[in-house]
Design a protein around this motif. Sequence first.
Motif, PDB file in Angstrom:
ATOM      1  N   THR A   1       0.849  -1.190   0.000  1.00  0.00           N
ATOM      2  CA  THR A   1       0.000   0.000   0.000  1.00  0.00           C
ATOM      3  C   THR A   1       0.883   1.238   0.000  1.00  0.00           C
ATOM      4  O   THR A   1       1.792   1.358   0.836  1.00  0.00           O
ATOM      5  CB  THR A   1      -0.923   0.022   1.227  1.00  0.00           C
ATOM      6  OG1 THR A   1      -1.765  -1.137   1.208  1.00  0.00           O
ATOM      7  CG2 THR A   1      -1.796   1.274   1.227  1.00  0.00           C
ATOM      8  N   VAL A   2       0.621   2.141  -0.947  1.00  0.00           N
ATOM      9  CA  VAL A   2       1.395   3.375  -1.072  1.00  0.00           C
ATOM     10  C   VAL A   2       0.571   4.536  -0.528  1.00  0.00           C
ATOM     11  O   VAL A   2      -0.615   4.672  -0.839  1.00  0.00           O
ATOM     12  CB  VAL A   2       1.764   3.647  -2.545  1.00  0.00           C
ATOM     13  CG1 VAL A   2       2.550   4.942  -2.667  1.00  0.00           C
ATOM     14  CG2 VAL A   2       2.560   2.473  -3.112  1.00  0.00           C
ATOM     15  N   SER A   3       1.184   5.362   0.292  1.00  0.00           N
ATOM     16  CA  SER A   3       0.515   6.548   0.824  1.00  0.00           C
ATOM     17  C   SER A   3       1.366   7.777   0.546  1.00  0.00           C
ATOM     18  O   SER A   3       2.590   7.689   0.430  1.00  0.00           O
ATOM     19  CB  SER A   3       0.276   6.416   2.334  1.00  0.00           C
ATOM     20  OG  SER A   3       1.504   6.227   3.022  1.00  0.00           O
ATOM     21  N   GLY A   4       0.697   8.916   0.406  1.00  0.00           N
ATOM     22  CA  GLY A   4       1.411  10.176   0.223  1.00  0.00           C
ATOM     23  C   GLY A   4       1.533  10.629  -1.205  1.00  0.00           C
ATOM     24  O   GLY A   4       2.025  11.731  -1.467  1.00  0.00           O
ATOM     25  N   ALA A   5       1.100   9.791  -2.168  1.00  0.00           N
ATOM     26  CA  ALA A   5       1.189  10.175  -3.578  1.00  0.00           C
ATOM     27  C   ALA A   5       0.269   9.280  -4.393  1.00  0.00           C
ATOM     28  O   ALA A   5       0.058   8.114  -4.053  1.00  0.00           O
ATOM     29  CB  ALA A   5       2.617  10.070  -4.091  1.00  0.00           C
ATOM     30  N   SER A   6      -0.292   9.809  -5.463  1.00  0.00           N
ATOM     31  CA  SER A   6      -1.133   9.017  -6.345  1.00  0.00           C
ATOM     32  C   SER A   6      -0.354   8.500  -7.556  1.00  0.00           C
ATOM     33  O   SER A   6      -0.761   7.551  -8.218  1.00  0.00           O
ATOM     34  CB  SER A   6      -2.332   9.845  -6.828  1.00  0.00           C
ATOM     35  OG  SER A   6      -1.900  11.009  -7.497  1.00  0.00           O
ATOM     36  N   THR A   7       0.781   9.145  -7.826  1.00  0.00           N
ATOM     37  CA  THR A   7       1.693   8.679  -8.867  1.00  0.00           C
ATOM     38  C   THR A   7       3.019   8.365  -8.201  1.00  0.00           C
ATOM     39  O   THR A   7       3.591   9.231  -7.529  1.00  0.00           O
ATOM     40  CB  THR A   7       1.892   9.748  -9.955  1.00  0.00           C
ATOM     41  OG1 THR A   7       0.615  10.111 -10.486  1.00  0.00           O
ATOM     42  CG2 THR A   7       2.766   9.219 -11.073  1.00  0.00           C
TER      43      THR A   7
END
Length: 348
Positions: A279-285
Motif C-alpha cells: 500500500t502506497v501513501s502520500g502520492a497518487s503517482t
Amino acid sequence: MSTVSAGTPVRSRRLRAVLSILATAVATCGVVVVATATPSSAATCNGYVGLTFDDGPTGSTSALLNVLRANGVRATMFNIGQNAQNNRSAAQAQVAAGMWVGNHSWSHAHMTSMSQSQMQSDLSQTSSAIQSATGSRPQLFRPPYGETNSTLQSVASSLGMRQVIWDVDSQDWNGASVSQIVSNASRLQAGQVILMHDGIQNTRDAIGQIVANLTSRNLCPGMISPSTGRAVAPDGATPPPTGTTPPPTGTTPPPSGGSCTATATTPNVWGDRYNTSVTVSGASTWAVVIALTAPQKVSTIWNGTATWDSSGNVMTVRPNGNGNTFGFTTMFNGNSSARPQIRSCTAG
C-alpha cells in the motif's frame, strides 16, 4: 528351485536390516518421519500438460481440490464470474490449494453473439469478481463452448488475458464414464491442454488414473503459459502439502523516498509461494522499488505495472490506474524464509 523360496532369505535379511535401522531411530529420536514424494515431484518430467476445470467454483469445488491435492497436482480453474462472486470462499480455496484461476465469462453465454462493448463488460466484470475473491487477476481466458472470434480474442488481450481453448476434450460434460475420461486423457501430449469440469463425480474419480498414466509417460501437470497458451513447468514449484497452515502475517518495514511511503504485508503464505500486498501513501503517482532474494521469483502481479533490472531480482512497480494498493505472488523455489524488501518509494 522355486524363485520365491530362493529370494525369501534375501528379502528377510533386508527386512531385518530395515527394521533394525528403524528401531535404532526410534530409540534415539523417538520419532521416525517417512517422506513420500507426490506423484508430480516423483516423476521425471519430460514434458508438461495442462489440466483444466471449467464452470467453477461450485458446491463440489472442495471435493475436487481434495482429490487434486491428494494426487499432488496443480491445475487451472476457469471460473464463471457470477460463481466466483457467489462462492468467494470456494474461489479462495482454489488459490490456497495451489491452483491457477482463469476467466470463463460472467454467465457462460454465447459470447460471439455479443457486441464488442458487451464482451468487454462481461470479461472485465468477471476478472474483477475473481480478483476480488482471490486477490489475483486472471491472465487466461477460456471462451464458453470454445466459441470465439477475432473480436473476442482482441477484447481478452486488451484485458491482459491469453485465450486458451483445449487440445483434448474429456467429454465429461457429455456423460463420459470414468474409463472413457481416462482414455481420452491418455491422448495428452507434452504442451497440450485437456478440458474437464468442476462438479462432475466421474471426473473426480478419474483423476488418480489420469495422473498415473501421465507419470508412466514421464509427463507432469503444469501451468498454462500466459505468453503461449501451452503447458509449461510450474516455475519449479511443487504443490503445497495438505494441511499447510499459513504463518502469521508479517510486515516489512518500508523506507520512504520522496514524499510517499510503501508498506508491505504478506497476507497469504502457502507451501510453495506467498502473496505480498503493498500500500502506497502520500502520492497518487509513484514508483516503488522492491528487491527479491534469489532464487525466489515473482509469478503474478496485480494492480501495478512492473519492470525489472538486469539481474531479474529488483523490480520497479508503478500504478496502472487501479489505486494505490498492488500485490504480487512470489514462488519460493527452495527459499521459504526470505521476503521482498522495499528499497524506495518515489513520488511523481
